[in-house]
Design a protein around this motif. Sequence first.
Motif, PDB file in Angstrom:
ATOM      1  N   SER A  12       0.841  -1.191   0.000  1.00 35.70           N
ATOM      2  CA  SER A  12       0.000   0.000   0.000  1.00 35.70           C
ATOM      3  C   SER A  12       0.874   1.237   0.000  1.00 35.70           C
ATOM      4  CB  SER A  12      -0.921   0.027   1.219  1.00 35.70           C
ATOM      5  OG  SER A  12      -0.182  -0.035   2.405  1.00 35.70           O
ATOM      6  N   SER A  13       0.930   1.916  -1.131  1.00 33.06           N
ATOM      7  CA  SER A  13       1.747   3.110  -1.216  1.00 33.06           C
ATOM      8  C   SER A  13       1.087   4.233  -0.457  1.00 33.06           C
ATOM      9  CB  SER A  13       1.929   3.529  -2.676  1.00 33.06           C
ATOM     10  OG  SER A  13       2.617   2.530  -3.378  1.00 33.06           O
ATOM     11  N   GLU A  54      -9.034  -6.709  11.793  1.00 27.89           N
ATOM     12  CA  GLU A  54      -9.605  -6.912  10.465  1.00 27.89           C
ATOM     13  C   GLU A  54     -10.230  -5.641   9.913  1.00 27.89           C
ATOM     14  OE1 GLU A  54     -10.938 -11.617  10.630  1.00 27.89           O
ATOM     15  OE2 GLU A  54     -12.364 -10.082  11.267  1.00 27.89           O
ATOM     16  N   GLU A  55     -10.914  -4.886  10.770  1.00 32.10           N
ATOM     17  CA  GLU A  55     -11.678  -3.739  10.294  1.00 32.10           C
ATOM     18  C   GLU A  55     -10.889  -2.437  10.321  1.00 32.10           C
ATOM     19  OE1 GLU A  55     -15.286  -3.554  12.528  1.00 32.10           O
ATOM     20  OE2 GLU A  55     -16.017  -5.494  11.783  1.00 32.10           O
ATOM     21  N   TRP A  56      -9.951  -2.324  11.255  1.00 31.71           N
ATOM     22  CA  TRP A  56      -9.225  -1.074  11.442  1.00 31.71           C
ATOM     23  C   TRP A  56      -7.713  -1.202  11.240  1.00 31.71           C
ATOM     24  CZ3 TRP A  56     -10.979   3.880  12.754  1.00 31.71           C
ATOM     25  CH2 TRP A  56     -12.357   3.991  12.998  1.00 31.71           C
ATOM     26  N   GLY A  57      -7.136  -2.238  11.810  1.00 32.29           N
ATOM     27  CA  GLY A  57      -5.677  -2.335  11.839  1.00 32.29           C
ATOM     28  C   GLY A  57      -5.069  -1.509  12.944  1.00 32.29           C
ATOM     29  N   ILE A  58      -5.899  -0.935  13.791  1.00 31.43           N
ATOM     30  CA  ILE A  58      -5.438  -0.114  14.904  1.00 31.43           C
ATOM     31  C   ILE A  58      -6.497  -0.150  15.996  1.00 31.43           C
ATOM     32  CG2 ILE A  58      -6.408   2.007  13.906  1.00 31.43           C
ATOM     33  CD1 ILE A  58      -3.989   3.527  15.093  1.00 31.43           C
ATOM     34  N   VAL A 241      -2.337   0.043  19.704  1.00 32.86           N
ATOM     35  CA  VAL A 241      -1.801  -1.136  19.020  1.00 32.86           C
ATOM     36  C   VAL A 241      -1.989  -0.943  17.514  1.00 32.86           C
ATOM     37  CG1 VAL A 241      -1.943  -3.634  18.744  1.00 32.86           C
ATOM     38  CG2 VAL A 241      -2.381  -2.587  20.989  1.00 32.86           C
ATOM     39  N   ILE A 242      -0.907  -1.094  16.760  1.00 41.18           N
ATOM     40  CA  ILE A 242      -0.931  -0.856  15.318  1.00 41.18           C
ATOM     41  C   ILE A 242      -0.458  -2.110  14.590  1.00 41.18           C
ATOM     42  CG2 ILE A 242      -0.035   0.574  13.438  1.00 41.18           C
ATOM     43  CD1 ILE A 242       0.418   2.769  15.549  1.00 41.18           C
ATOM     44  N   ILE A 243      -1.300  -2.633  13.725  1.00 45.69           N
ATOM     45  CA  ILE A 243      -0.947  -3.810  12.940  1.00 45.69           C
ATOM     46  C   ILE A 243      -0.001  -3.404  11.808  1.00 45.69           C
ATOM     47  CG2 ILE A 243      -1.826  -5.671  11.479  1.00 45.69           C
ATOM     48  CD1 ILE A 243      -2.599  -5.897  14.455  1.00 45.69           C
ATOM     49  N   GLY A 244       1.101  -4.149  11.662  1.00 45.62           N
ATOM     50  CA  GLY A 244       2.090  -3.842  10.647  1.00 45.62           C
ATOM     51  C   GLY A 244       2.002  -4.750   9.435  1.00 45.62           C
ATOM     52  N   ASP A 245       2.898  -4.515   8.500  1.00 53.20           N
ATOM     53  CA  ASP A 245       2.875  -5.222   7.224  1.00 53.20           C
ATOM     54  C   ASP A 245       2.993  -6.735   7.372  1.00 53.20           C
ATOM     55  OD1 ASP A 245       2.944  -2.640   6.293  1.00 53.20           O
ATOM     56  OD2 ASP A 245       4.984  -2.748   5.500  1.00 53.20           O
ATOM     57  N   LYS A 256      -5.440  -5.760   8.670  1.00 54.10           N
ATOM     58  CA  LYS A 256      -5.074  -4.552   7.936  1.00 54.10           C
ATOM     59  C   LYS A 256      -3.786  -3.941   8.492  1.00 54.10           C
ATOM     60  CE  LYS A 256      -9.656  -3.077   6.408  1.00 54.10           C
ATOM     61  NZ  LYS A 256     -10.647  -1.970   6.386  1.00 54.10           N
ATOM     62  N   ASN A 257      -2.900  -3.562   7.583  1.00 53.95           N
ATOM     63  CA  ASN A 257      -1.722  -2.785   7.985  1.00 53.95           C
ATOM     64  C   ASN A 257      -2.086  -1.311   7.828  1.00 53.95           C
ATOM     65  OD1 ASN A 257      -1.887  -3.003   5.178  1.00 53.95           O
ATOM     66  ND2 ASN A 257       0.324  -2.808   4.885  1.00 53.95           N
TER      67      ASN A 257
END
Length: 324
Positions: A12-13, A54-58, A241-245, A256-257
């Motif tokens: 995702s650029s 799944e819905e936010w990534g955060i 909490v932040i989901i990464g690549d 989701k990242n």
Amino acid sequence: MEDERDHDTISSSPPSLSKQLAGTTLGGSADVPVVDLSVSDEDFLVHEVVKASEEWGIFQVVNHGIPEELMHQLQVVGKQFFDLPEAEKEIVAKDGDFEGYKRKYLGGINNWDQHLFHRLSPPSIINYKYWPKNPPQYREVTEEYTKHMKRLTEKILGWLSEGLGLPREAFTQSIGGETAEYVLRVNFYPPTQDSELVIGAAAHSDMGAIALLLPNEVPGLQAFKDEQWLDLNYINSAVVVIIGDQLMRMTNGRFKNVLHRAKTDKERLRISWPVFVAPRADMSVGPLPELTGDENPPKFETLIYNDYIDQKINGWALEDLPVY
């Protein structure tokens, strides 16, 4: 989260400069999920963290078990370091590696901050020359905070694993178990009257697996969702909490990242303490076989993590991203 190496372009650029600066107030404060970890129903916790990923990534977690006094001490010693004269901060300045102190960088867009960046774990990768000796309590406080960060990270990864029908240790082991790398970045964003034009950290997703961020009380973190930038509400003592690549890639896109950025404030100092968790550089990371099959073929190539980093950096559009 707001770091120097952990961004994504392979999947995702970042938006163009115009999109980054557009819609700053659209949508107002975001109803980002908040998960209370004091809930005794573990199935409920599993459901909540998976849904948020799944819905936010955060999402934010409260009642997470990290002593509030320790979080306060971390913030105090971090602020004390940045309050030192420049010559004292330069003692731990960057000297070619990504670790160390750096002051106010400007890149392809107006990124503006001071930051301190160093490894936390495992012990074999720690270089204490980048850890401030002043204030004297810095090392003790940071090492104690690291212990709690590791426990909380492993809990969250365990719930995320179970929520996808995997063994509890699946994600933890997939990023190397005890060899997974934890890195701290202390971001220091001075007030600026040009806060609409000066971005503390450009839009990015994190290269690693997951990040856990402690903010101060000054808002500034934004997440990109539904084609708009949304401000995260500040919750006292919460951890973001932040989901990464890599979690996105391991789950074959199910998690989701999240694209996120940091804004400065016109009048108040903003500081944040993200801890980034990533695989060792030589680990292979890709969609887990248990989560793929004939009806859900792999969407991402399995890559050595260091090669992933190289590909991502090479894919950045120079006009849109800061120079590091």
